[in-house]
Design a protein around this motif. Sequence first.
Motif, PDB file in Angstrom:
ATOM      1  N   UNK A   1     -29.324  24.383   4.202  1.00  0.00           N
ATOM      2  CA  UNK A   1     -28.999  23.718   2.335  1.00  0.00           C
ATOM      3  C   UNK A   1     -29.556  21.274   2.983  1.00  0.00           C
ATOM      4  N   UNK A   2     -29.175  21.552   4.537  1.00  0.00           N
ATOM      5  CA  UNK A   2     -29.411  20.015   4.014  1.00  0.00           C
ATOM      6  C   UNK A   2     -30.921  19.833   5.947  1.00  0.00           C
ATOM      7  N   UNK A   3     -31.158  18.540   5.693  1.00  0.00           N
ATOM      8  CA  UNK A   3     -32.299  18.147   5.918  1.00  0.00           C
ATOM      9  C   UNK A   3     -32.725  17.137   6.993  1.00  0.00           C
ATOM     10  N   UNK A   4     -34.355  16.675   7.392  1.00  0.00           N
ATOM     11  CA  UNK A   4     -34.420  15.774   7.642  1.00  0.00           C
ATOM     12  C   UNK A   4     -35.861  15.878   7.928  1.00  0.00           C
ATOM     13  N   UNK A   5     -36.694  14.911   7.392  1.00  0.00           N
ATOM     14  CA  UNK A   5     -38.326  14.420   7.963  1.00  0.00           C
ATOM     15  C   UNK A   5     -38.568  13.444   8.408  1.00  0.00           C
ATOM     16  N   UNK A   6     -38.422  13.108   9.314  1.00  0.00           N
ATOM     17  CA  UNK A   6     -38.067  11.657   9.943  1.00  0.00           C
ATOM     18  C   UNK A   6     -39.699  10.835   9.863  1.00  0.00           C
ATOM     19  N   UNK A   7     -39.212   9.474   9.330  1.00  0.00           N
ATOM     20  CA  UNK A   7     -41.133   9.097   8.874  1.00  0.00           C
ATOM     21  C   UNK A   7     -42.235   9.195  10.043  1.00  0.00           C
ATOM     22  N   UNK A   8     -41.692   8.974  11.685  1.00  0.00           N
ATOM     23  CA  UNK A   8     -42.441   9.559  12.750  1.00  0.00           C
ATOM     24  C   UNK A   8     -42.544  10.790  12.720  1.00  0.00           C
ATOM     25  N   UNK A   9     -42.131  11.756  11.818  1.00  0.00           N
ATOM     26  CA  UNK A   9     -42.691  13.335  11.416  1.00  0.00           C
ATOM     27  C   UNK A   9     -43.935  13.001  10.376  1.00  0.00           C
ATOM     28  N   UNK A  10     -43.490  12.444   9.655  1.00  0.00           N
ATOM     29  CA  UNK A  10     -44.022  13.092   8.259  1.00  0.00           C
ATOM     30  C   UNK A  10     -45.891  13.143   8.526  1.00  0.00           C
ATOM     31  N   UNK A  11     -46.345  12.963   9.774  1.00  0.00           N
ATOM     32  CA  UNK A  11     -48.442  13.350   9.741  1.00  0.00           C
ATOM     33  C   UNK A  11     -48.299  14.303  10.025  1.00  0.00           C
ATOM     34  N   UNK A  12     -47.192  14.876  10.847  1.00  0.00           N
ATOM     35  CA  UNK A  12     -47.272  16.262  11.449  1.00  0.00           C
ATOM     36  C   UNK A  12     -47.047  17.048  10.073  1.00  0.00           C
ATOM     37  N   UNK A  13     -46.301  16.730   9.558  1.00  0.00           N
ATOM     38  CA  UNK A  13     -45.687  17.861   8.593  1.00  0.00           C
ATOM     39  C   UNK A  13     -47.219  17.749   7.531  1.00  0.00           C
ATOM     40  N   UNK A  14     -47.918  16.847   6.944  1.00  0.00           N
ATOM     41  CA  UNK A  14     -48.362  16.354   5.637  1.00  0.00           C
ATOM     42  C   UNK A  14     -50.298  17.793   6.779  1.00  0.00           C
ATOM     43  N   UNK A  15     -50.162  17.200   7.680  1.00  0.00           N
ATOM     44  CA  UNK A  15     -51.285  18.151   8.353  1.00  0.00           C
ATOM     45  C   UNK A  15     -51.019  19.670   8.453  1.00  0.00           C
ATOM     46  N   UNK A  16     -49.324  19.654   8.371  1.00  0.00           N
ATOM     47  CA  UNK A  16     -49.388  21.554   7.999  1.00  0.00           C
ATOM     48  C   UNK A  16     -49.303  22.237   6.807  1.00  0.00           C
ATOM     49  N   UNK A  17     -49.576  21.100   6.004  1.00  0.00           N
ATOM     50  CA  UNK A  17     -49.496  21.538   4.648  1.00  0.00           C
ATOM     51  C   UNK A  17     -50.679  21.703   4.251  1.00  0.00           C
ATOM     52  N   UNK A  18     -51.606  20.695   4.741  1.00  0.00           N
ATOM     53  CA  UNK A  18     -52.400  20.542   4.178  1.00  0.00           C
ATOM     54  C   UNK A  18     -53.781  22.046   5.100  1.00  0.00           C
ATOM     55  N   UNK A  19     -53.447  22.110   5.906  1.00  0.00           N
ATOM     56  CA  UNK A  19     -54.126  23.118   7.025  1.00  0.00           C
ATOM     57  C   UNK A  19     -53.404  24.511   5.991  1.00  0.00           C
ATOM     58  N   UNK A  20     -52.246  24.612   6.216  1.00  0.00           N
ATOM     59  CA  UNK A  20     -52.132  25.909   4.953  1.00  0.00           C
ATOM     60  C   UNK A  20     -52.420  26.167   3.414  1.00  0.00           C
ATOM     61  N   UNK A  21     -52.468  24.831   2.828  1.00  0.00           N
ATOM     62  CA  UNK A  21     -53.426  25.479   1.341  1.00  0.00           C
ATOM     63  C   UNK A  21     -55.226  25.908   1.621  1.00  0.00           C
ATOM     64  N   UNK A  22     -55.401  25.020   2.793  1.00  0.00           N
ATOM     65  CA  UNK A  22     -56.797  25.456   3.178  1.00  0.00           C
ATOM     66  C   UNK A  22     -56.552  26.439   3.358  1.00  0.00           C
ATOM     67  N   UNK A  23     -56.309  27.700   4.263  1.00  0.00           N
ATOM     68  CA  UNK A  23     -56.358  28.649   4.426  1.00  0.00           C
ATOM     69  C   UNK A  23     -56.110  29.934   3.010  1.00  0.00           C
ATOM     70  N   UNK A  24     -54.857  29.234   2.472  1.00  0.00           N
ATOM     71  CA  UNK A  24     -54.546  29.917   1.310  1.00  0.00           C
ATOM     72  C   UNK A  24     -55.341  29.495   0.168  1.00  0.00           C
ATOM     73  N   UNK A  25     -56.694  28.543  -0.312  1.00  0.00           N
ATOM     74  CA  UNK A  25     -57.347  28.445  -0.701  1.00  0.00           C
ATOM     75  C   UNK A  25     -58.346  29.180  -0.354  1.00  0.00           C
ATOM     76  N   UNK A  26     -58.667  29.437   1.333  1.00  0.00           N
ATOM     77  CA  UNK A  26     -60.339  30.402   1.757  1.00  0.00           C
ATOM     78  C   UNK A  26     -59.573  31.784   1.148  1.00  0.00           C
ATOM     79  N   UNK A  27     -58.433  32.615   1.198  1.00  0.00           N
ATOM     80  CA  UNK A  27     -58.068  33.803   0.872  1.00  0.00           C
ATOM     81  C   UNK A  27     -57.712  33.789  -0.282  1.00  0.00           C
ATOM     82  N   UNK A  28     -58.113  33.022  -1.599  1.00  0.00           N
ATOM     83  CA  UNK A  28     -57.780  33.097  -2.424  1.00  0.00           C
ATOM     84  C   UNK A  28     -59.443  33.395  -3.315  1.00  0.00           C
ATOM     85  N   UNK A  29     -59.342  34.853  -4.257  1.00  0.00           N
ATOM     86  CA  UNK A  29     -60.253  35.392  -4.571  1.00  0.00           C
ATOM     87  C   UNK A  29     -61.340  34.441  -5.505  1.00  0.00           C
ATOM     88  N   UNK A  30     -62.784  34.191  -6.506  1.00  0.00           N
ATOM     89  CA  UNK A  30     -63.182  33.044  -6.561  1.00  0.00           C
ATOM     90  C   UNK A  30     -62.335  33.121  -8.469  1.00  0.00           C
TER      91      UNK A  30
END
Length: 107
Positions: free
Chosen positions: A33-62
């Motif tokens: 229920x409680x946690x933190x993404x530090x400013x130093x961890x944000x670039x890695x978090x953004x990369x992970x989200x963008x990679x997951x979005x790309x994978x999600x869109x790749x498997x989506x039907x046209x």
Amino acid sequence: MLYKFKSRATADVIMLEPNGRQLLQIMGKSTDPHGIVTAAQIPAALQALEAAIAADEAKAPPDAGQAQAKDDDDAGERPDTVRLRQRAAPIIDMLKRSAAQGHDVVW
């Protein structure tokens, strides 16, 4: 349960538990229920989200042909699917603004 993401750089982002949990797991964070993404961890978090979005869109039907109506009464209807890109957009914006100002994101 709701997840309420907070940062000094933006307004709060409130998400339903399943959606918030999914995004936290993608970022590699605990779903407690409680946690933190530090400013130093944000670039890695953004990369992970963008990679997951790309994978999600790749498997989506046209999109072509998905909204075809079976009869005249159904004309113009669209699928009710909300893609990961749409769900993650507020968190991605929060993370980018927080990184620019050097603030952490907490929930």
